[in-house]
Scaffold this active site. Sequence first.
Site, PDB file in Angstrom:
ATOM      1  CE  LYS A 103      -4.431   1.028   0.068  1.00 12.18           C
ATOM      2  NZ  LYS A 103      -5.563   0.260  -0.459  1.00 12.18           N
ATOM      3  CG  ASN A 217     -14.343   3.881  -7.441  1.00 10.13           C
ATOM      4  OD1 ASN A 217     -14.816   2.817  -7.039  1.00 10.13           O
ATOM      5  ND2 ASN A 217     -13.771   3.977  -8.620  1.00 10.13           N
ATOM      6  N   GLY A 219     -18.691   3.724  -2.943  1.00  5.82           N
ATOM      7  CA  GLY A 219     -20.058   3.893  -2.463  1.00  5.82           C
ATOM      8  C   GLY A 219     -21.036   4.191  -3.592  1.00  5.82           C
TER       9      GLY A 219
HETATM   10  P1  NAD Z   1     -13.108   8.035  -2.692  1.00  3.26           P
HETATM   11  O1  NAD Z   1     -12.076   9.027  -2.421  1.00  3.26           O
HETATM   12  O2  NAD Z   1     -13.595   7.884  -4.097  1.00  3.26           O
HETATM   13  O3  NAD Z   1     -14.396   8.303  -1.767  1.00  3.26           O
HETATM   14  C1  NAD Z   1     -14.390   8.416  -0.380  1.00  3.26           C
HETATM   15  C2  NAD Z   1     -15.770   8.888   0.046  1.00  3.26           C
HETATM   16  O4  NAD Z   1     -15.871   8.923   1.470  1.00  3.26           O
HETATM   17  C3  NAD Z   1     -16.120  10.305  -0.422  1.00  3.26           C
HETATM   18  O5  NAD Z   1     -17.443  10.314  -0.913  1.00  3.26           O
HETATM   19  C4  NAD Z   1     -16.085  11.137   0.860  1.00  3.26           C
HETATM   20  O6  NAD Z   1     -16.978  12.230   0.803  1.00  3.26           O
HETATM   21  C5  NAD Z   1     -16.536  10.105   1.861  1.00  3.26           C
HETATM   22  N1  NAD Z   1     -16.169  10.425   3.231  1.00  3.26           N
HETATM   23  C6  NAD Z   1     -14.997  10.919   3.688  1.00  3.26           C
HETATM   24  N2  NAD Z   1     -15.049  11.060   5.028  1.00  3.26           N
HETATM   25  C7  NAD Z   1     -16.276  10.623   5.394  1.00  3.26           C
HETATM   26  C8  NAD Z   1     -16.946  10.537   6.628  1.00  3.26           C
HETATM   27  N3  NAD Z   1     -16.354  10.891   7.763  1.00  3.26           N
HETATM   28  N4  NAD Z   1     -18.195  10.053   6.641  1.00  3.26           N
HETATM   29  C9  NAD Z   1     -18.811   9.686   5.488  1.00  3.26           C
HETATM   30  N5  NAD Z   1     -18.226   9.750   4.300  1.00  3.26           N
HETATM   31  C10 NAD Z   1     -16.990  10.222   4.260  1.00  3.26           C
HETATM   32  O7  NAD Z   1     -12.558   6.644  -2.134  1.00  3.26           O
HETATM   33  P2  NAD Z   1     -12.975   5.183  -2.562  1.00  3.26           P
HETATM   34  O8  NAD Z   1     -12.017   4.711  -3.594  1.00  3.26           O
HETATM   35  O9  NAD Z   1     -14.437   5.120  -2.807  1.00  3.26           O
HETATM   36  O10 NAD Z   1     -12.611   4.374  -1.226  1.00  3.26           O
HETATM   37  C11 NAD Z   1     -13.526   4.270  -0.123  1.00  3.26           C
HETATM   38  C12 NAD Z   1     -13.067   3.116   0.769  1.00  3.26           C
HETATM   39  O11 NAD Z   1     -13.027   1.917   0.005  1.00  3.26           O
HETATM   40  C13 NAD Z   1     -11.673   3.262   1.366  1.00  3.26           C
HETATM   41  O12 NAD Z   1     -11.662   2.641   2.641  1.00  3.26           O
HETATM   42  C14 NAD Z   1     -10.808   2.456   0.410  1.00  3.26           C
HETATM   43  O13 NAD Z   1      -9.599   2.008   0.999  1.00  3.26           O
HETATM   44  C15 NAD Z   1     -11.747   1.323   0.106  1.00  3.26           C
HETATM   45  N6  NAD Z   1     -11.437   0.588  -1.116  1.00  3.26           N
HETATM   46  C16 NAD Z   1     -11.378   1.223  -2.321  1.00  3.26           C
HETATM   47  C17 NAD Z   1     -11.129   0.474  -3.477  1.00  3.26           C
HETATM   48  C18 NAD Z   1     -11.147   1.096  -4.840  1.00  3.26           C
HETATM   49  O14 NAD Z   1     -11.098   0.345  -5.823  1.00  3.26           O
HETATM   50  N7  NAD Z   1     -11.256   2.394  -4.969  1.00  3.26           N
HETATM   51  C19 NAD Z   1     -10.895  -0.901  -3.377  1.00  3.26           C
HETATM   52  C20 NAD Z   1     -10.972  -1.511  -2.135  1.00  3.26           C
HETATM   53  C21 NAD Z   1     -11.244  -0.758  -1.014  1.00  3.26           C
END
Ligand code: NAD
Length: 405
Positions: A103, A217, A219
Amino acid sequence: MQNPFENAMEQLEKVAKLKKFNPEFISRMRAADRDIRFSIPVKMDNGTEKIFEGYRVEHNNALGPYKGGIRYHPDTEINEVKALAFWMALKCAVAGIPMGGGKGGITVDPKKLSKGELERLSRGWVQALSDVLGPHKDVPAPDVNTTPEIMDWMADEYEKITGDKTRATFTGKPVDKGGSLGRGPATGLGGFYVFDTLRKELNLPEKCTVAIQGIGNVGSNAGEIFSREGHTVVAISDSKGAIYKESGLNIEEVSEYKKKNGNLADFPGATNITNAELLELQVNVLVPAAFENVITKDNAGNVKAKIILELANGPLTPEADEILKEMNIPVIPDILANSGGVTVSYFEWDQNLKNERWTEEEVFKKLRVLLDKASLETLRISRELNTDLRRGAFVLALERINEKM
Ligand code: NAD
């Protein structure tokens, strides 16, 4: 804020007791192979130079090259990156793909940088690490706040420095720059596949109500896919707050609204609620899809969902896990639930190295096969050991890594 790496090690300890792995193997799994911290000097638009702190943690490569995303966030620090690298090693093993765990990150609020500053920072991260990265050594990907465009800058910088033209050192690239079809929605879609495979076993109805924390991404894609498949997404949030609508939200419209207004407040037809209230809604499925440590010993007792699908990494603390276990609320753990992203990243790497381009249909079909298998194996082990799905998934992963080592 709890230390995410200590939480991860507490999870490991619990599993080591349950399954009696060789203590030397467990000690090895506690320690990253290598953790790298470095400075990235960036020329800012106003002519000054600013130093940013960058990280890459390579946890374990028994199964294949280190693999894992890069996070840009003001709270990113080494313990967070170490925890995420450890979980990546287990996640790749659960998904059954030939990749290890790594990571990366930078302590930065990317919203405060211009596009040029962001590009120079991203290229700087690669300049510092070009010796340790490579298609057969360490293959980064996007995570929170890193985008296909950033992956393209990074792949380009790596090619300039090393001459490697495979583009296989970074995944999550734009589709016209060597990215795979289907990588965008892969984590949300994979989460849906895992949920769908386990739904009946977890005694959930055919049509579920769903609350999602986070509209990034992961959610937003999860929200669209759950709705498309006939479930009702009643609530969703961003960092500033949440919205609720009993008859269901149209997630495409909510995303458009957020793009235009910068937040979700006052979305037409919905009620504004807090992020804390979202986590405590009476729904079938609660999906944390934002950050770690959002369900803790302080609020776990208030959860009213029937199950939790962890699409974020590490959203539950170990204490919250125990409380939910007592309350008979099953948790589909992150290392299974969100493994769709890294699985399609692996497909992208594979296509780059073979110079192939798979259709989206092929990608989704292969993803479903792997995740169905991972879900059923996790369920089987957790039932055999009379334990929860998290410990089941840990045992599955550790057995695979141990055997290879
Ligand atoms: P992102 O940056 O696209 O989105 C993060 C979201 O979280 C944003 O909508 C932001 O507004 C929201 N957020 C931030 N703080 C918050 C809070 N306190 N309460 C509620 N919402 C809040 O990131 P992402 O890629 O969607 O990643 C989200 C999670 O999924 C992370 O834990 C990441 O490690 C995990 N993840 C992502 C991927 C991927 O392919 N992108 C893969 C596996 C796991």
